[in-house]
Design a protein around this motif. Structure first.
Motif, PDB file in Angstrom:
ATOM      1  N   ARG A  29      43.958  44.771  53.589  1.00 26.96           N
ATOM      2  CA  ARG A  29      44.094  43.380  53.579  1.00 26.96           C
ATOM      3  C   ARG A  29      43.798  42.913  51.943  1.00 26.96           C
ATOM      4  O   ARG A  29      42.825  43.279  51.629  1.00 26.96           O
ATOM      5  N   PHE A  30      44.768  42.367  51.163  1.00 23.51           N
ATOM      6  CA  PHE A  30      44.431  41.934  49.850  1.00 23.51           C
ATOM      7  C   PHE A  30      44.700  40.464  49.972  1.00 23.51           C
ATOM      8  O   PHE A  30      45.806  40.047  49.803  1.00 23.51           O
ATOM      9  N   ASP A  31      43.506  39.708  49.524  1.00 16.62           N
ATOM     10  CA  ASP A  31      43.280  38.447  49.283  1.00 16.62           C
ATOM     11  C   ASP A  31      43.570  38.156  47.870  1.00 16.62           C
ATOM     12  O   ASP A  31      42.839  38.340  47.177  1.00 16.62           O
ATOM     13  N   THR A  32      44.687  37.462  47.453  1.00  8.53           N
ATOM     14  CA  THR A  32      44.919  37.285  46.259  1.00  8.53           C
ATOM     15  C   THR A  32      44.154  36.112  45.698  1.00  8.53           C
ATOM     16  O   THR A  32      43.696  36.247  44.196  1.00  8.53           O
ATOM     17  N   GLY A  33      43.476  35.211  46.519  1.00 12.10           N
ATOM     18  CA  GLY A  33      42.656  34.153  45.954  1.00 12.10           C
ATOM     19  C   GLY A  33      41.030  34.731  45.729  1.00 12.10           C
ATOM     20  O   GLY A  33      40.903  34.416  44.481  1.00 12.10           O
ATOM     21  N   VAL A  34      40.720  35.752  46.327  1.00 10.76           N
ATOM     22  CA  VAL A  34      39.704  36.672  45.860  1.00 10.76           C
ATOM     23  C   VAL A  34      39.642  37.176  44.691  1.00 10.76           C
ATOM     24  O   VAL A  34      39.029  37.470  43.957  1.00 10.76           O
ATOM     25  N   ALA A  35      40.781  38.080  44.722  1.00  9.27           N
ATOM     26  CA  ALA A  35      41.279  38.651  43.687  1.00  9.27           C
ATOM     27  C   ALA A  35      41.092  38.043  42.116  1.00  9.27           C
ATOM     28  O   ALA A  35      40.580  38.426  41.140  1.00  9.27           O
ATOM     29  N   GLN A  36      41.869  36.687  42.233  1.00 15.30           N
ATOM     30  CA  GLN A  36      41.888  35.782  41.303  1.00 15.30           C
ATOM     31  C   GLN A  36      40.477  35.409  40.802  1.00 15.30           C
ATOM     32  O   GLN A  36      39.888  35.287  39.566  1.00 15.30           O
ATOM     33  N   GLN A  37      39.495  35.097  41.726  1.00 19.83           N
ATOM     34  CA  GLN A  37      38.084  34.880  41.489  1.00 19.83           C
ATOM     35  C   GLN A  37      37.353  35.924  40.605  1.00 19.83           C
ATOM     36  O   GLN A  37      36.676  35.834  39.668  1.00 19.83           O
ATOM     37  N   ILE A  38      37.573  37.376  41.161  1.00 16.62           N
ATOM     38  CA  ILE A  38      37.016  38.523  40.552  1.00 16.62           C
ATOM     39  C   ILE A  38      37.516  38.509  38.996  1.00 16.62           C
ATOM     40  O   ILE A  38      36.856  38.709  38.231  1.00 16.62           O
ATOM     41  N   GLU A  39      38.984  38.535  38.859  1.00 11.22           N
ATOM     42  CA  GLU A  39      39.409  38.468  37.614  1.00 11.22           C
ATOM     43  C   GLU A  39      38.978  37.467  36.763  1.00 11.22           C
ATOM     44  O   GLU A  39      38.570  37.812  35.490  1.00 11.22           O
ATOM     45  N   ASP A  40      38.827  36.082  37.232  1.00  7.66           N
ATOM     46  CA  ASP A  40      38.485  34.978  36.468  1.00  7.66           C
ATOM     47  C   ASP A  40      36.742  35.289  35.855  1.00  7.66           C
ATOM     48  O   ASP A  40      36.433  35.205  34.801  1.00  7.66           O
ATOM     49  N   HIS A  42      35.414  38.156  35.553  1.00  7.01           N
ATOM     50  CA  HIS A  42      35.186  39.510  34.824  1.00  7.01           C
ATOM     51  C   HIS A  42      36.183  39.449  33.448  1.00  7.01           C
ATOM     52  O   HIS A  42      36.390  40.345  32.706  1.00  7.01           O
ATOM     53  N   GLY A  43      36.722  38.193  33.285  1.00 11.19           N
ATOM     54  CA  GLY A  43      37.454  37.959  32.056  1.00 11.19           C
ATOM     55  C   GLY A  43      38.825  39.075  32.070  1.00 11.19           C
ATOM     56  O   GLY A  43      39.669  39.312  30.970  1.00 11.19           O
ATOM     57  N   LEU A  44      39.404  39.277  33.338  1.00 11.76           N
ATOM     58  CA  LEU A  44      40.678  39.983  33.568  1.00 11.76           C
ATOM     59  C   LEU A  44      41.767  39.122  33.733  1.00 11.76           C
ATOM     60  O   LEU A  44      41.894  38.148  33.882  1.00 11.76           O
ATOM     61  N   ASP A  45      42.694  39.740  32.950  1.00 12.51           N
ATOM     62  CA  ASP A  45      44.422  39.014  33.103  1.00 12.51           C
ATOM     63  C   ASP A  45      44.504  38.814  34.690  1.00 12.51           C
ATOM     64  O   ASP A  45      44.548  39.688  35.551  1.00 12.51           O
ATOM     65  N   THR A  46      45.137  37.777  35.010  1.00 10.65           N
ATOM     66  CA  THR A  46      45.969  37.544  36.422  1.00 10.65           C
ATOM     67  C   THR A  46      46.693  38.682  36.753  1.00 10.65           C
ATOM     68  O   THR A  46      47.617  38.911  36.142  1.00 10.65           O
ATOM     69  N   GLY A  47      46.215  39.011  37.989  1.00  4.85           N
ATOM     70  CA  GLY A  47      47.200  40.205  38.588  1.00  4.85           C
ATOM     71  C   GLY A  47      46.635  41.591  37.995  1.00  4.85           C
ATOM     72  O   GLY A  47      47.246  42.713  38.453  1.00  4.85           O
ATOM     73  N   SER A  48      45.458  41.920  37.054  1.00  3.88           N
ATOM     74  CA  SER A  48      45.212  43.054  36.652  1.00  3.88           C
ATOM     75  C   SER A  48      44.132  43.807  37.405  1.00  3.88           C
ATOM     76  O   SER A  48      43.723  44.705  37.180  1.00  3.88           O
ATOM     77  N   LEU A  49      43.586  43.322  38.618  1.00  2.00           N
ATOM     78  CA  LEU A  49      42.513  43.774  39.515  1.00  2.00           C
ATOM     79  C   LEU A  49      42.774  45.007  39.863  1.00  2.00           C
ATOM     80  O   LEU A  49      41.878  45.976  39.948  1.00  2.00           O
ATOM     81  N   PRO A  50      44.059  45.082  40.762  1.00  2.00           N
ATOM     82  CA  PRO A  50      44.290  46.538  41.264  1.00  2.00           C
ATOM     83  C   PRO A  50      44.216  47.832  40.289  1.00  2.00           C
ATOM     84  O   PRO A  50      43.672  48.664  40.515  1.00  2.00           O
ATOM     85  N   ASP A  51      44.819  47.538  39.088  1.00  2.67           N
ATOM     86  CA  ASP A  51      44.894  48.584  38.424  1.00  2.67           C
ATOM     87  C   ASP A  51      43.658  48.676  37.711  1.00  2.67           C
ATOM     88  O   ASP A  51      43.037  49.815  37.326  1.00  2.67           O
ATOM     89  N   ALA A  52      42.630  47.655  37.359  1.00  2.64           N
ATOM     90  CA  ALA A  52      41.382  47.844  36.672  1.00  2.64           C
ATOM     91  C   ALA A  52      40.478  48.394  37.656  1.00  2.64           C
ATOM     92  O   ALA A  52      39.509  49.435  37.199  1.00  2.64           O
ATOM     93  N   ALA A  53      40.627  48.286  39.035  1.00  4.31           N
ATOM     94  CA  ALA A  53      39.884  48.846  40.050  1.00  4.31           C
ATOM     95  C   ALA A  53      40.321  50.214  40.437  1.00  4.31           C
ATOM     96  O   ALA A  53      39.353  51.234  40.511  1.00  4.31           O
ATOM     97  N   LEU A  54      41.543  50.709  40.659  1.00  3.81           N
ATOM     98  CA  LEU A  54      41.931  51.724  41.291  1.00  3.81           C
ATOM     99  C   LEU A  54      42.146  52.827  39.977  1.00  3.81           C
ATOM    100  O   LEU A  54      42.045  54.054  40.355  1.00  3.81           O
ATOM    101  N   LYS A  55      42.538  52.575  38.763  1.00  5.71           N
ATOM    102  CA  LYS A  55      42.393  53.477  37.598  1.00  5.71           C
ATOM    103  C   LYS A  55      41.442  53.554  36.867  1.00  5.71           C
ATOM    104  O   LYS A  55      41.699  54.404  36.035  1.00  5.71           O
ATOM    105  N   SER A  56      40.415  52.822  37.377  1.00 10.81           N
ATOM    106  CA  SER A  56      39.136  53.084  36.186  1.00 10.81           C
ATOM    107  C   SER A  56      38.387  54.318  36.865  1.00 10.81           C
ATOM    108  O   SER A  56      38.582  55.167  38.033  1.00 10.81           O
ATOM    109  N   PRO A  57      37.846  55.014  35.643  1.00  5.93           N
ATOM    110  CA  PRO A  57      36.820  56.408  36.416  1.00  5.93           C
ATOM    111  C   PRO A  57      36.107  55.936  37.566  1.00  5.93           C
ATOM    112  O   PRO A  57      36.226  56.962  38.653  1.00  5.93           O
ATOM    113  N   SER A  58      35.398  54.973  37.804  1.00  7.36           N
ATOM    114  CA  SER A  58      34.581  54.731  39.149  1.00  7.36           C
ATOM    115  C   SER A  58      35.583  54.566  40.305  1.00  7.36           C
ATOM    116  O   SER A  58      35.160  55.039  41.398  1.00  7.36           O
ATOM    117  N   GLY A  59      36.795  54.063  40.049  1.00 11.12           N
ATOM    118  CA  GLY A  59      37.839  53.937  41.071  1.00 11.12           C
ATOM    119  C   GLY A  59      38.140  55.143  41.463  1.00 11.12           C
ATOM    120  O   GLY A  59      38.480  55.359  42.868  1.00 11.12           O
TER     121      GLY A  59
END
Length: 75
Positions: A29-40, A42-59
């Motif tokens: 389940r992917f809550d876009t509201g929570v994702a937007q809060q995390i992006e805000d 950490h200074g990430l662009d809107t909609g960039s959380l999945p790539d930042a999390a899944l394509k990062s070395p730790s991801g």
């Protein structure tokens, strides 16, 4: 009629035996509201959380079970 597959030989080669598809967010389940809060936060662009999390070395380490969820470090 095609020849039967040699399952043992495929397993030795690392062939996939299962593919899971998450249709409609039943498994994940992917809550876009929570994702937007995390992006805000950490200074990430809107909609960039999945790539930042899944394509990062730790991801990638987490997906390969090389790190635990609770500790964020190698098991």
């Amino acid at each position: 009629m095609p020849a039967p597959h040699d399952i043992a030989a495929e397993a030795e080669l690392g062939a996939l035996d299962t593919v899971v598809c998450d249709m409609g967010g039943v498994i994940i389940r992917f809550d876009t509201g929570v994702a937007q809060q995390i992006e805000d936060r950490h200074g990430l662009d809107t909609g960039s959380l999945p790539d930042a999390a899944l394509k990062s070395p730790s991801g990638r380490q987490a997906m390969a079970s090389e790190m635990t969820h609770n500790t964020g470090s190698r098991p």
